[in-house]
Scaffold this motif. Sequence first.
Motif, PDB file in Angstrom:
ATOM      1  N   HIS A 141       0.830  -1.204   0.000  1.00  9.46           N
ATOM      2  CA  HIS A 141       0.000   0.000   0.000  1.00  9.46           C
ATOM      3  C   HIS A 141       0.868   1.259   0.000  1.00  9.46           C
ATOM      4  N   GLY A 142       1.853   1.310   0.889  1.00 12.35           N
ATOM      5  CA  GLY A 142       2.730   2.477   0.970  1.00 12.35           C
ATOM      6  C   GLY A 142       3.623   2.622  -0.240  1.00 12.35           C
ATOM      7  N   SER A 143       4.158   1.506  -0.734  1.00 11.82           N
ATOM      8  CA  SER A 143       5.039   1.555  -1.902  1.00 11.82           C
ATOM      9  C   SER A 143       4.284   2.045  -3.134  1.00 11.82           C
ATOM     10  N   ASP A 144       3.047   1.612  -3.299  1.00 11.02           N
ATOM     11  CA  ASP A 144       2.239   2.084  -4.425  1.00 11.02           C
ATOM     12  C   ASP A 144       2.073   3.597  -4.368  1.00 11.02           C
ATOM     13  N   ASP A 145       1.857   4.110  -3.168  1.00 10.55           N
ATOM     14  CA  ASP A 145       1.706   5.557  -2.980  1.00 10.55           C
ATOM     15  C   ASP A 145       3.005   6.283  -3.343  1.00 10.55           C
ATOM     16  N   PHE A 146       4.138   5.803  -2.819  1.00  9.89           N
ATOM     17  CA  PHE A 146       5.436   6.430  -3.088  1.00  9.89           C
ATOM     18  C   PHE A 146       5.761   6.400  -4.580  1.00  9.89           C
ATOM     19  N   LEU A 147       5.600   5.237  -5.182  1.00 10.00           N
ATOM     20  CA  LEU A 147       6.033   5.056  -6.571  1.00 10.00           C
ATOM     21  C   LEU A 147       5.109   5.761  -7.561  1.00 10.00           C
ATOM     22  N   GLN A 177      18.173   4.232   0.652  1.00  8.70           N
ATOM     23  CA  GLN A 177      17.234   3.106   0.705  1.00  8.70           C
ATOM     24  C   GLN A 177      15.860   3.620   1.111  1.00  8.70           C
ATOM     25  N   VAL A 178      14.839   3.161   0.407  1.00  7.50           N
ATOM     26  CA  VAL A 178      13.469   3.587   0.672  1.00  7.50           C
ATOM     27  C   VAL A 178      12.659   2.393   1.171  1.00  7.50           C
ATOM     28  N   ASN A 179      11.982   2.554   2.298  1.00  9.49           N
ATOM     29  CA  ASN A 179      11.133   1.492   2.850  1.00  9.49           C
ATOM     30  C   ASN A 179       9.791   2.082   3.270  1.00  9.49           C
ATOM     31  N   ALA A 180       8.773   1.795   2.473  1.00  6.31           N
ATOM     32  CA  ALA A 180       7.419   2.304   2.739  1.00  6.31           C
ATOM     33  C   ALA A 180       6.592   1.206   3.400  1.00  6.31           C
ATOM     34  N   ILE A 181       6.933   0.880   4.629  1.00  7.21           N
ATOM     35  CA  ILE A 181       6.255  -0.209   5.340  1.00  7.21           C
ATOM     36  C   ILE A 181       4.987   0.332   5.988  1.00  7.21           C
ATOM     37  N   ASP A 182       3.885  -0.367   5.753  1.00  8.62           N
ATOM     38  CA  ASP A 182       2.572   0.107   6.185  1.00  8.62           C
ATOM     39  C   ASP A 182       2.189  -0.342   7.583  1.00  8.62           C
ATOM     40  N   VAL A 183       2.638  -1.537   7.946  1.00  5.78           N
ATOM     41  CA  VAL A 183       2.207  -2.105   9.211  1.00  5.78           C
ATOM     42  C   VAL A 183       3.251  -3.117   9.657  1.00  5.78           C
ATOM     43  N   ILE A 220      15.147   6.574   3.868  1.00  3.72           N
ATOM     44  CA  ILE A 220      13.871   7.287   3.832  1.00  3.72           C
ATOM     45  C   ILE A 220      12.806   6.249   4.145  1.00  3.72           C
ATOM     46  N   GLY A 221      12.094   6.434   5.243  1.00  7.32           N
ATOM     47  CA  GLY A 221      11.142   5.410   5.641  1.00  7.32           C
ATOM     48  C   GLY A 221       9.929   5.960   6.351  1.00  7.32           C
ATOM     49  N   THR A 222       8.906   5.140   6.390  1.00  7.20           N
ATOM     50  CA  THR A 222       7.693   5.459   7.130  1.00  7.20           C
ATOM     51  C   THR A 222       7.937   5.233   8.624  1.00  7.20           C
ATOM     52  N   PRO A 223       7.052   5.733   9.484  1.00  2.00           N
ATOM     53  CA  PRO A 223       7.235   5.520  10.928  1.00  2.00           C
ATOM     54  C   PRO A 223       7.366   4.044  11.305  1.00  2.00           C
TER      55      PRO A 223
END
Length: 398
Positions: free
Chosen positions: A242-248, A304-310, A329-332
């Motif tokens: 979900h997060g990666s789709d938003d970022f990309l 490095q980018v990590n868009a982890i949602d949960v 660069i990462g999500t909380p």
Amino acid sequence: MKLTLISLSTPTFNNYRAASALPYHLIASVKKSFSASVEVYSYNINELNIAMVGQIEKELNITIHLLDKPKWLKIMMKLHLVFLRVFLKYPLYSYCSLPQKHIDSIKSTHSDIIWIYGEELAGHSKYFDGSKCIVTMPDSESLYYYRMLRQPWATMNLLQIMKYSFAYWQYKGLESHICKGDVIYHFVGKEDADFFKSMNGQANSLFMRHPLYAYNSEKIIKFHQPKIKLLFTGRYDFYCQHGSDDFLSELAKNCNVLSSYFEITFLGKGWVGWNEKLHEAGFQSQHISFAPDYIAELQNHDIQVNAIDVGTGTKGKVLDGIANGLLIIGTPYALENISVKNGESCVMVSNGIDFIQSLYVIKNNVSLYESIAKKGQEKVLLEHDTKDIAKSLFGIIN
């Protein structure tokens, strides 16, 4: 020191079909720190063959005893009947018992510490009343499902809600059932430890930083020119989709400007579609599904980018990236429980728009963000040191 480990998975250097690397590296460090002798009793849910088990014994200079799972459980898994778990009060592997002959064998060693790895096995502490016992959870599964139930995108239909609610009920019930006041429950997530304690007031819950596995601190932190190398790591799956789709999606929209400053690499399975989309948008992009030398491949990149949602606990691939000198660069949730601070030693963003804004700032302030990457590496090498963590964890029992 004599240490006996009872584990769901057989320890391995890297996670192999399960979260099996944490006990491997803690064993390696505790043997050095305390000159410990270690025996391992493993249910081998990661299914190492005999040759692999022998190799691990040799690498760590330990003895591994393989335990049988219940016959009914093996039949259920062989016949793909795992869905029948809905009729069980507790999670599936919590029904793995420890035969009396092994209990007697473990007691006869007079181990200084009985160490149990895996939340589902936490109830095994009942076999060793009077012994000093540590249970490494290492995350709170009930907290994971509690968080899932708070995500709008994860609760779009009744079936999802029922699935996560049932799992939450199972793990919460298990944690209440097994909790003993004289056992240390070790977590690699602070909120995990706090959540467990809030649900079980008598619990002796302990948070310690996640130890480092493999890193090369010799990398010179200097971003590539003319294009900074941006890396998306890990499997493209439920945890980050979900997060990666938003970022990309936002990245593709900003291709006209950013393609001149950044090139993209996807390292892990499942990214084929996004790699093609970025190519079509105009980015220089490549996809590597598997790298034989993961650390060397990491260090070919800058950010490095990590868009982890949960999730819960500590995200190992994020920790690997920081330790190996990449700006993160990462999500909380991606940066949770790692000893870094937004703007000082990492870049924390909440959504795709924030992510794109951070790239615009970075391209105009390269030297500043090189120094932030260096500060992040210094922090985690100091505060996630495996040897120090092993000393603290197994020394605290005294």
